[in-house]
Scaffold this motif. Structure first.
Motif, PDB file in Angstrom:
ATOM      1  N   SER A 476       0.830  -1.201   0.000  1.00 33.57           N
ATOM      2  CA  SER A 476       0.000   0.000   0.000  1.00 33.57           C
ATOM      3  C   SER A 476       0.869   1.257   0.000  1.00 33.57           C
ATOM      4  CB  SER A 476      -0.909  -0.011   1.235  1.00 33.57           C
ATOM      5  OG  SER A 476      -1.538   1.236   1.416  1.00 33.57           O
ATOM      6  N   ALA A 477       0.284   2.352  -0.491  1.00 33.72           N
ATOM      7  CA  ALA A 477       0.987   3.633  -0.427  1.00 33.72           C
ATOM      8  C   ALA A 477       0.996   4.195   0.985  1.00 33.72           C
ATOM      9  CB  ALA A 477       0.329   4.629  -1.381  1.00 33.72           C
ATOM     10  N   SER A 478       0.203   3.614   1.874  1.00 33.96           N
ATOM     11  CA  SER A 478       0.158   4.057   3.270  1.00 33.96           C
ATOM     12  C   SER A 478       1.047   3.154   4.125  1.00 33.96           C
ATOM     13  CB  SER A 478      -1.279   4.008   3.798  1.00 33.96           C
ATOM     14  OG  SER A 478      -1.307   4.146   5.203  1.00 33.96           O
ATOM     15  N   PRO A 479       2.158   3.646   4.667  1.00 33.74           N
ATOM     16  CA  PRO A 479       3.027   2.802   5.502  1.00 33.74           C
ATOM     17  C   PRO A 479       2.322   2.310   6.760  1.00 33.74           C
ATOM     18  CG  PRO A 479       3.727   5.116   5.581  1.00 33.74           C
ATOM     19  CD  PRO A 479       2.702   5.006   4.501  1.00 33.74           C
ATOM     20  N   GLU A 480       1.368   3.101   7.263  1.00 32.18           N
ATOM     21  CA  GLU A 480       0.654   2.679   8.469  1.00 32.18           C
ATOM     22  C   GLU A 480      -0.162   1.403   8.206  1.00 32.18           C
ATOM     23  OE1 GLU A 480       1.711   6.891   8.765  1.00 32.18           O
ATOM     24  OE2 GLU A 480       0.598   5.747   7.262  1.00 32.18           O
ATOM     25  N   ILE A 481      -0.871   1.377   7.061  1.00 33.60           N
ATOM     26  CA  ILE A 481      -1.647   0.184   6.706  1.00 33.60           C
ATOM     27  C   ILE A 481      -0.722  -1.011   6.506  1.00 33.60           C
ATOM     28  CG2 ILE A 481      -3.031  -0.868   4.872  1.00 33.60           C
ATOM     29  CD1 ILE A 481      -4.665   0.845   6.651  1.00 33.60           C
ATOM     30  N   ASN A 482       0.419  -0.773   5.850  1.00 34.23           N
ATOM     31  CA  ASN A 482       1.378  -1.854   5.614  1.00 34.23           C
ATOM     32  C   ASN A 482       1.845  -2.481   6.924  1.00 34.23           C
ATOM     33  OD1 ASN A 482       1.282  -1.542   2.848  1.00 34.23           O
ATOM     34  ND2 ASN A 482       3.050  -0.180   2.771  1.00 34.23           N
ATOM     35  N   HIS A 483       2.206  -1.654   7.882  1.00 32.15           N
ATOM     36  CA  HIS A 483       2.782  -2.181   9.119  1.00 32.15           C
ATOM     37  C   HIS A 483       1.708  -2.775  10.035  1.00 32.15           C
ATOM     38  CE1 HIS A 483       6.716  -0.912   8.026  1.00 32.15           C
ATOM     39  NE2 HIS A 483       6.372   0.354   7.907  1.00 32.15           N
ATOM     40  N   LEU A 484       0.515  -2.199  10.016  1.00 32.45           N
ATOM     41  CA  LEU A 484      -0.573  -2.814  10.775  1.00 32.45           C
ATOM     42  C   LEU A 484      -0.909  -4.194  10.212  1.00 32.45           C
ATOM     43  CD1 LEU A 484      -3.065   0.149  11.405  1.00 32.45           C
ATOM     44  CD2 LEU A 484      -1.817  -1.164  13.131  1.00 32.45           C
ATOM     45  N   SER A 485      -0.881  -4.306   8.890  1.00 33.22           N
ATOM     46  CA  SER A 485      -1.144  -5.603   8.260  1.00 33.22           C
ATOM     47  C   SER A 485      -0.047  -6.602   8.609  1.00 33.22           C
ATOM     48  CB  SER A 485      -1.248  -5.438   6.739  1.00 33.22           C
ATOM     49  OG  SER A 485      -2.295  -4.568   6.391  1.00 33.22           O
ATOM     50  N   ALA A 486       1.200  -6.132   8.640  1.00 33.04           N
ATOM     51  CA  ALA A 486       2.312  -7.016   8.989  1.00 33.04           C
ATOM     52  C   ALA A 486       2.153  -7.566  10.398  1.00 33.04           C
ATOM     53  CB  ALA A 486       3.634  -6.264   8.851  1.00 33.04           C
ATOM     54  N   ILE A 487       1.761  -6.693  11.314  1.00 36.16           N
ATOM     55  CA  ILE A 487       1.565  -7.127  12.706  1.00 36.16           C
ATOM     56  C   ILE A 487       0.375  -8.076  12.809  1.00 36.16           C
ATOM     57  CG2 ILE A 487       0.952  -6.332  15.020  1.00 36.16           C
ATOM     58  CD1 ILE A 487       2.500  -3.735  14.346  1.00 36.16           C
ATOM     59  N   ARG A 488      -0.718  -7.750  12.100  1.00 34.94           N
ATOM     60  CA  ARG A 488      -1.931  -8.564  12.172  1.00 34.94           C
ATOM     61  C   ARG A 488      -1.707  -9.986  11.638  1.00 34.94           C
ATOM     62  NH1 ARG A 488      -4.728 -12.039  11.528  1.00 34.94           N
ATOM     63  NH2 ARG A 488      -6.977 -12.193  11.098  1.00 34.94           N
ATOM     64  N   TYR A 489      -0.967 -10.120  10.535  1.00 32.35           N
ATOM     65  CA  TYR A 489      -0.841 -11.426   9.883  1.00 32.35           C
ATOM     66  C   TYR A 489       0.477 -12.132  10.209  1.00 32.35           C
ATOM     67  CZ  TYR A 489      -4.995 -10.096   7.317  1.00 32.35           C
ATOM     68  OH  TYR A 489      -6.273  -9.735   7.001  1.00 32.35           O
ATOM     69  N   ARG A 490       1.234 -11.563  11.114  1.00 32.64           N
ATOM     70  CA  ARG A 490       2.518 -12.188  11.465  1.00 32.64           C
ATOM     71  C   ARG A 490       2.329 -13.601  12.004  1.00 32.64           C
ATOM     72  NH1 ARG A 490       6.738 -10.027  16.134  1.00 32.64           N
ATOM     73  NH2 ARG A 490       8.377 -11.575  15.757  1.00 32.64           N
ATOM     74  N   HIS A 491       1.394 -13.769  12.933  1.00 33.26           N
ATOM     75  CA  HIS A 491       1.181 -15.092  13.520  1.00 33.26           C
ATOM     76  C   HIS A 491       0.346 -15.989  12.601  1.00 33.26           C
ATOM     77  CE1 HIS A 491       3.042 -14.129  17.356  1.00 33.26           C
ATOM     78  NE2 HIS A 491       2.388 -12.986  17.351  1.00 33.26           N
ATOM     79  N   GLU A 492      -0.371 -15.387  11.681  1.00 33.65           N
ATOM     80  CA  GLU A 492      -1.174 -16.162  10.732  1.00 33.65           C
ATOM     81  C   GLU A 492      -0.279 -16.883   9.731  1.00 33.65           C
ATOM     82  OE1 GLU A 492      -5.157 -17.069   9.541  1.00 33.65           O
ATOM     83  OE2 GLU A 492      -4.815 -15.247  10.703  1.00 33.65           O
ATOM     84  N   PHE A 493       0.709 -16.146   9.194  1.00 31.49           N
ATOM     85  CA  PHE A 493       1.563 -16.695   8.143  1.00 31.49           C
ATOM     86  C   PHE A 493       2.978 -17.018   8.608  1.00 31.49           C
ATOM     87  CE2 PHE A 493      -1.140 -13.698   5.367  1.00 31.49           C
ATOM     88  CZ  PHE A 493      -2.133 -14.654   5.230  1.00 31.49           C
ATOM     89  N   GLY A 494       3.404 -16.467   9.747  1.00 34.52           N
ATOM     90  CA  GLY A 494       4.787 -16.618  10.183  1.00 34.52           C
ATOM     91  C   GLY A 494       5.595 -15.397   9.788  1.00 34.52           C
ATOM     92  N   ALA A 495       6.492 -14.960  10.666  1.00 35.98           N
ATOM     93  CA  ALA A 495       7.244 -13.731  10.431  1.00 35.98           C
ATOM     94  C   ALA A 495       8.049 -13.789   9.136  1.00 35.98           C
ATOM     95  CB  ALA A 495       8.175 -13.458  11.618  1.00 35.98           C
TER      96      ALA A 495
END
Length: 628
Positions: A476-495
């Motif tokens: 995304s062009a929004s870094p905030e959305i990118n990093h929130l998504s990274a935190i949200r799906y970290r445990h779903e997919f693995g770091a």
């Protein structure tokens, strides 16, 4: 002496985790390696003798570990999952348990020659499956959601039911020793112990769970104390319940976990992750200890009949209970066969069998010595069979979830749409998620799968179908959305499967404009590459190109052909594994690889020699490449 104990304990942990890692690498349930390790360092080499190492602490330690494992499993049980399958789950833990008990007891009586009461007790012990074996198997086997839900619910709920049945048979066995069988007609002999066990277990678990839920909901604990307070609460409820009514602790922690899982507004995510780590550690150690306690000499008491008992449970009891309980459940014969095939017994059966065998021996009951080897035979047989065959069987029956090859892309723009089209051509499932309807509409016009909405919202939790998705590309062009998504799906997919494409603000902006690096995922295509760089390439008529390397058009020639015109993004090896080009992984593609890159044409002649992934018309391929 102390040094030897320290070495054994450390080796136990290290070997257990090594087995977990090896199982992850080769895609085989870890239980198989754990049992083999236990047999190797126990009866074969004689290095580990659990009874000597732990002494009187062995059974209490195993009980506490099982309590944590069972609680962690119960925390994942939400009543909303039972929609459409709740009927069969309750039948499996009631009618199905009775069927398994009857078949196992009859087989033990017929093939091993056990006393009817001892055979009945053995039948109750092997009713249980449990999360110690079911959950690790499901993680590897990955059956369909319906099959996985049924097996997980049955495996967790059946543990306390099996323990209660075993306690009931044990009390009846002791009550009839030296007395007429007619004593069973006396309700006080069995009804009161059973009612007392159920009442104490449910009351302890529900009261303890409700109080803990209130504490967590109202945030009465600092963040750093939450996990340890939950752990202490689980152990306390289990122990207190067992002190009041023996073997009621399993029911207590199961009820406690289910109640917490279904209470509203109770923050459990961090607790779940903490308990999951503990569960992996405990399972790793427990199965090694279980196997190390095996004494080959004890199998002489059961002989070849033990194998016949296992075969009866696996191929008669399991299919019979599933087909009886699945009537009218809407399951296909393939799903029924899969549920019947996966029925491994685990730590609970082993721990309770050892405990009851010891108690019966103290009471002078003959035949008790056969319980442990017979139970262990069933455990090893069911675990080995399920570990080696369940995943291939699930694939053959068509009830296995697809491999996690797909990608969730957060952020829809010109670059992400082009990359999604290229990967879709290669057979990857791609989901594009964004909050901009115009961007989502453009992606849909390109024939791409989309999710309209915030990828970290509750709506995404409910409606975003991640079946077969194993990676996140936050573009995304929004870094905030990118990093929130990274935190949200970290445990779903693995770091290791979270990739974030930086924006110009993060690569060239001032320090006060950049987000925290607490967790930002892996840098997609490298730390110096930004979304703006890639979009600029596309503004310069750049296209996504997919080129298959051959013996004539090699990696070196590929680099020469595209030099100075863009960048490599990723490549797909002959096994279909997608590898991302970034700072941590710069691969060397060989013949048969498909290289994906973003390039602008050098001149009109070059533009006619390269094949865009999403372009029409289709120009000629570079020498040595194959059409995609």
């Amino acid at each position: 002496m102390h040094a030897n104990i320290l070495l054994l304990l450390t080796a136990l942990v290290a070997l257990g985790i090594a087995a977990q890692w090896l199982a992850w690498r080769v895609k085989v349930p870890a239980i198989l390696f754990l049992l083999l390790l236990g047999l190797l360092i126990g009866p074969v080499l004689g290095w580990l003798k659990p009874d000597q190492l732990f002494g009187d602490l062995l059974f209490p330690a195993v009980s506490l570990a099982v309590a944590v494992i069972l609680f962690e499993g119960a925390l994942t049980l939400r009543f909303s999952e039972l929609k459409g399958v709740g009927h069969i789950v309750w039948l499996l833990v009631s009618v199905g348990a009775a069927v398994t008990w009857a078949v196992a007891a009859l087989a033990a009586y017929q093939f091993v020659g056990l006393d009817p009461w001892i055979a009945a007790l053995f039948g109750a012990l092997v009713v249980v499956t449990g999360p110690t074996v079911i959950v690790p198997l499901l993680r590897i086997v990955r059956p369909s959601a319906k099959v996985a839900t049924i097996l997980r619910w049955e495996g967790i709920v059946i543990d306390p039911i099996g323990a209660m049945l075993a306690v009931l048979i044990f009390e009846l066995l002791l009550a009839t020793q030296g007395h007429s069988i007619a004593r069973i007609a006396d309700w006080s002999v069995w009804a009161w112990p059973l009612a007392h066990l159920i009442g104490v277990g449910l009351t302890s678990g529900l009261v303890g769970g409700y109080l803990l839920g209130i504490v967590l909901r109202r945030h009465w604990l600092p963040e750093y104390l939450i996990n340890v307070v939950v752990l202490a609460s689980v152990l306390s409820v289990f122990t207190l319940s067992n002190l009041v009514s023996e073997e009621s602790g399993l029911l207590a922690v199961t009820a406690m976990g289910i109640l917490l899982a279904n209470m509203r507004a109770v923050p459990l995510m961090d607790v779940l992750h903490f308990k999951e780590s503990l569960t992996i550690l405990f399972i790793s150690m427990l199965f090694i200890v279980l196997a190390a306690r095996v004494d080959p000499a004890m199998f002489r008491t059961v002989g070849f009949g033990a194998l016949l008992v296992w075969l009866s449970i696996q191929f008669i009891a399991q299919p019979l209970k599933v087909w009886l309980c699945a009537v009218g459940a809407g399951l296909s014969w393939r799903e029924k066969l899969m549920i019947a095939w996966i029925g491994p017994r685990g730590i609970v059966a082993a721990a309770i069998s050892g405990l009851f065998a010891l108690k019966l021996d103290q009471q002078g009951v003959s035949g008790a010595e056969a319980i442990v080897p017979l139970t262990f035979t069933v455990i090893v047989g069911t675990v080995v069979l399920a570990s080696l065959t369940a995943r291939p069987l699930a694939r053959a029956l068509g009830v296995a979830q697809p491999e996690d090859r797909g990608i969730l892309m957060v952020g829809v723009n010109r670059f992400s749409r082009a990359l999604a089209q290229a990967l879709k051509k290669q057979g990857y499932r791609i989901i594009l998620a964004d909050t901009s309807y115009s961007d989502i509409r453009a992606a849909r016009m390109d024939g791409l799968e989309t999710f309209y909405g915030n990828p970290v919202s509750e709506a995404a939790d409910r409606r975003l179908d991640l079946l077969g998705i194993g990676r996140l590309f936050a573009v995304s062009a929004s870094p905030e959305i990118n990093h929130l998504s990274a935190i949200r799906y970290r445990h779903e997919f693995g770091a290791g499967n979270i990739f974030v494409l930086k924006t110009a603000q993060e690569t060239t902006g001032a320090a006060h404009q950049r987000l925290s690096h607490t967790f930002v995922g892996r840098a997609l295509f490298g730390a110096e590459v930004s979304l703006e760089d890639l979009l600029q390439l596309m503004e310069q008529q750049g296209e996504i190109y997919m080129t298959r390397l051959t013996d004539t058009f090699t990696w070196e020639k590929y680099q020469q052909s595209f030099a100075g015109r863009g960048r490599v993004l990723m490549a797909i090896n002959p096994k279909g594994v997608l590898q991302i080009w970034d700072d941590e992984q710069q691969f060397m593609p060989q013949e048969g690889w498909t290289v994906i890159g973003l390039y602008r044409p050098a001149d009109p002649v070059a533009e006619t020699r390269l094949e865009p992934a999403s372009g029409v018309p289709e120009p000629q391929d570079p020498p040595g490449s194959l059409p995609v």
